[in-house]
Scaffold this active site. Structure first.
Site, PDB file in Angstrom:
ATOM      1  N   LYS A 107      -1.206   2.895   5.023  1.00 50.05           N
ATOM      2  CA  LYS A 107      -0.997   1.912   3.959  1.00 50.05           C
ATOM      3  C   LYS A 107      -0.926   0.481   4.514  1.00 50.05           C
ATOM      4  O   LYS A 107      -1.282  -0.471   3.845  1.00 50.05           O
ATOM      5  CB  LYS A 107       0.295   2.210   3.204  1.00 50.05           C
ATOM      6  CG  LYS A 107       0.433   3.614   2.641  1.00 50.05           C
ATOM      7  CD  LYS A 107      -0.239   3.766   1.308  1.00 50.05           C
ATOM      8  CE  LYS A 107       0.091   5.033   0.554  1.00 50.05           C
ATOM      9  NZ  LYS A 107      -0.120   6.309   1.252  1.00 50.05           N
TER      10      LYS A 107
HETATM   11  C1  PLP Z   1      -0.703   7.497   0.872  1.00 51.64           C
HETATM   12  C2  PLP Z   1      -0.959   8.520   1.929  1.00 51.64           C
HETATM   13  C3  PLP Z   1      -1.992   9.479   1.789  1.00 51.64           C
HETATM   14  C4  PLP Z   1      -2.842   9.583   0.543  1.00 51.64           C
HETATM   15  O1  PLP Z   1      -3.740   8.511   0.407  1.00 51.64           O
HETATM   16  P1  PLP Z   1      -4.467   8.206  -0.985  1.00 51.64           P
HETATM   17  O2  PLP Z   1      -5.166   6.917  -0.800  1.00 51.64           O
HETATM   18  O3  PLP Z   1      -3.347   8.119  -2.004  1.00 51.64           O
HETATM   19  O4  PLP Z   1      -5.383   9.340  -1.282  1.00 51.64           O
HETATM   20  C5  PLP Z   1      -2.223  10.347   2.846  1.00 51.64           C
HETATM   21  N1  PLP Z   1      -1.452  10.319   3.968  1.00 51.64           N
HETATM   22  C6  PLP Z   1      -0.446   9.428   4.120  1.00 51.64           C
HETATM   23  C7  PLP Z   1       0.368   9.463   5.375  1.00 51.64           C
HETATM   24  C8  PLP Z   1      -0.160   8.487   3.123  1.00 51.64           C
HETATM   25  O5  PLP Z   1       0.840   7.610   3.285  1.00 51.64           O
END
Ligand code: PLP
Length: 458
Positions: A107
């Site tokens: 993120k």
């Molecule tokens: C948010 C997240 C995901 C999922 O990603 P999306 O874009 O919502 O599909 C997968 N792994 C981790 C560690 C995350 O923080």
């Protein structure tokens, strides 16, 4: 570049409006009206490539030189010189490590940049906003870290008291910033989300506190994630071979960014949509039907999602950019909890996306096996992606699995799998010694709004 709503009933807008507005007024998601082509040439660093790949999306509203500075600042916050290093896991199967940002999950790649973009645009407009959000873990800390030094943004993040991991909670409560606030709600994650929705629905409150959001449907987040697909293929340096990406998936934002990279000309073969037991997307790929079910808690909590909001952007494309048809499809799903693609739409979906799911037991097995065979320690989200790759990959197919979180972010699961507690990286080594600042509040709208009013500068 102009942005259209996926539901076709809102005016086209520019990048800065899509950035600050989030959701379109007709309830749709913003999509660019056309796909630019990828830049040619070679780039010295991740940040230089990033600025070039994203340039057409932010033009003409963001000055290119200013944008390059923002991008460089965003990725200077990462602890690895490559920002997103590519490592070989086994022959023909690579991991793209997206977790070297400040909060150890992918993120950060998008939110660090979004923080700079918000500040830039708000300064230009001479405005302030108050961003409120709910988090079950990763997004909250990444968003807070991204705006911690902003003089234009105040932030209040609600999380369910006692229901995040200790690492996740401490990442939110030990920032030491006077303008970002962690609030522990006596309730569940759904309660937190309902409180945020209620604050946005309260017109008077929304206007007086200039409420804003940075949730996963924000186009700028998808945009920033396109870059690492391009980076990975360039690192592989095998552009005559098409690459497949395996993506641990929740809201479909990450994998949709890969789809955009493919539309922009990147030689991508296909995607593996990797789910845990919450496998609504895998079932859609397998059966052409999307059926909502209750969310089950798993060892990969950031993928414990029932409805993947970013899927609407892909459906809009499968419906050939027909906004009203997209609105009808989504409306039908919200109303009845299920929806079926036509055979032609389903065929287009499976031509590009494969799907698989792993149970918690299978996830632990993958973590243990990767550790035993390579010595590498991976987190449970990444393990879901690795497991899907191992099952779906054809012989000779080059696959990059996205490593979405650092193992130290989920120490309990890692310890359960391999018997070793992973160590936090250097910049977070003293996380457990830092003082926590957190405001506990009841699950009550009036009390939460009073708190926001008491801390905001906007
Ligand atoms: C948010 C997240 C995901 C999922 O990603 P999306 O874009 O919502 O599909 C997968 N792994 C981790 C560690 C995350 O923080």
């Amino acid at each position: 570049m102009r942005y259209l709503s996926s539901r076709g009933k809102a005016p086209a807008i520019d990048f800065s409006e899509a950035l600050l507005g989030g959701l379109a007024p007709d309830g749709g998601l913003y999509v660019p009206e056309s796909w630019p082509v990828l830049p040619d040439g070679s780039f010295e660093s991740y940040a230089e490539l990033a600025a070039a790949v994203m340039a057409p999306f932010v033009a003409p509203v963001i000055d290119q030189a200013d944008f390059s500075v923002m991008v460089a600042d965003s990725y200077a916050a990462f602890s690895h010189p490559d920002v997103c290093p590519l490592v070989e896991l086994e022959p023909g199967h690579y991991l793209l490590e997206l977790f070297h940002g400040p909060t150890l999950a992918f993120k950060d790649v998008a939110l660090q940049l979004v923080g700079h973009l918000f500040d830039y645009e708000l300064r230009r407009r001479d405005e302030r906003v108050t961003i409120v959000g709910a988090t079950s873990g990763d997004t909250g800390s990444a968003a807070m870290e991204a705006v911690r030094d902003s003089d234009r943004v105040d932030m209040v993040i609600l999380f369910p008291a006692g229901r995040t991991s200790e690492v996740q909670r401490r990442q939110m409560t030990t920032l030491g910033s006077p303008t970002v606030h962690a609030v522990a709600i006596d309730g569940t994650f759904d309660d937190c989300q309902d409180l945020v929705k209620a604050m946005f629905a309260d017109e008077d409150f929304r206007a007086r506190s200039r409420l804003s959001a940075v949730n996963s449907i924000n186009w700028a987040r998808v945009m920033a994630q396109i870059v690492y697909y391009v980076w990975a293929v360039r690192q592989l340096d095998r552009q005559e071979v098409r690459t497949t990406f395996s993506v641990p998936t929740g809201n479909f934002g990450n994998v949709f960014a890969g789809h955009v990279a493919r539309r922009m000309g990147l030689p991508i073969e296909r995607f593996f949509v990797a789910s845990n037991t919450n496998d609504i997307l895998t079932r859609l790929i397998e059966t052409s039907e999307m059926v909502a079910e209750a969310v089950v808690p798993t060892l990969s909590p950031s993928m414990d999602i029932q409805i993947s909001s970013n899927l609407e952007r892909l459906l809009f494309e499968l419906l050939d950019g027909n906004g009203p048809a997209t609105a009808e499809l989504i409306g039908g799903f919200r109303e009845h909890g299920h929806v079926r693609l036509t055979p032609a739409q389903h065929e287009r979906l499976v031509a590009e996306f494969g799907g698989d799911r792993l149970t918690d037991a299978e996830t632990l097995e993958v973590m243990a096996d990767v550790h035993a065979s390579t010595g590498m320690v991976i987190d449970p989200h990444t393990a879901v992606g690795v497991g899907a790759t191992r099952r779906l990959r054809r012989p000779d197919e080059t696959v990059v699995t996205l490593a979405t979180a650092h193992p130290a972010k989920f120490p309990a699961a890692v310890e359960q799998a391999i018997g070793i507690r992973p160590e936090l990286p250097e910049h977070l080594a003293d996380l457990f010694d830092r003082d926590e600042v957190v405001t506990p509040l009841p699950n009550d709208l009036g009390t939460v709004e009073d708190f926001v009013d008491s801390v905001r500068r906007a």
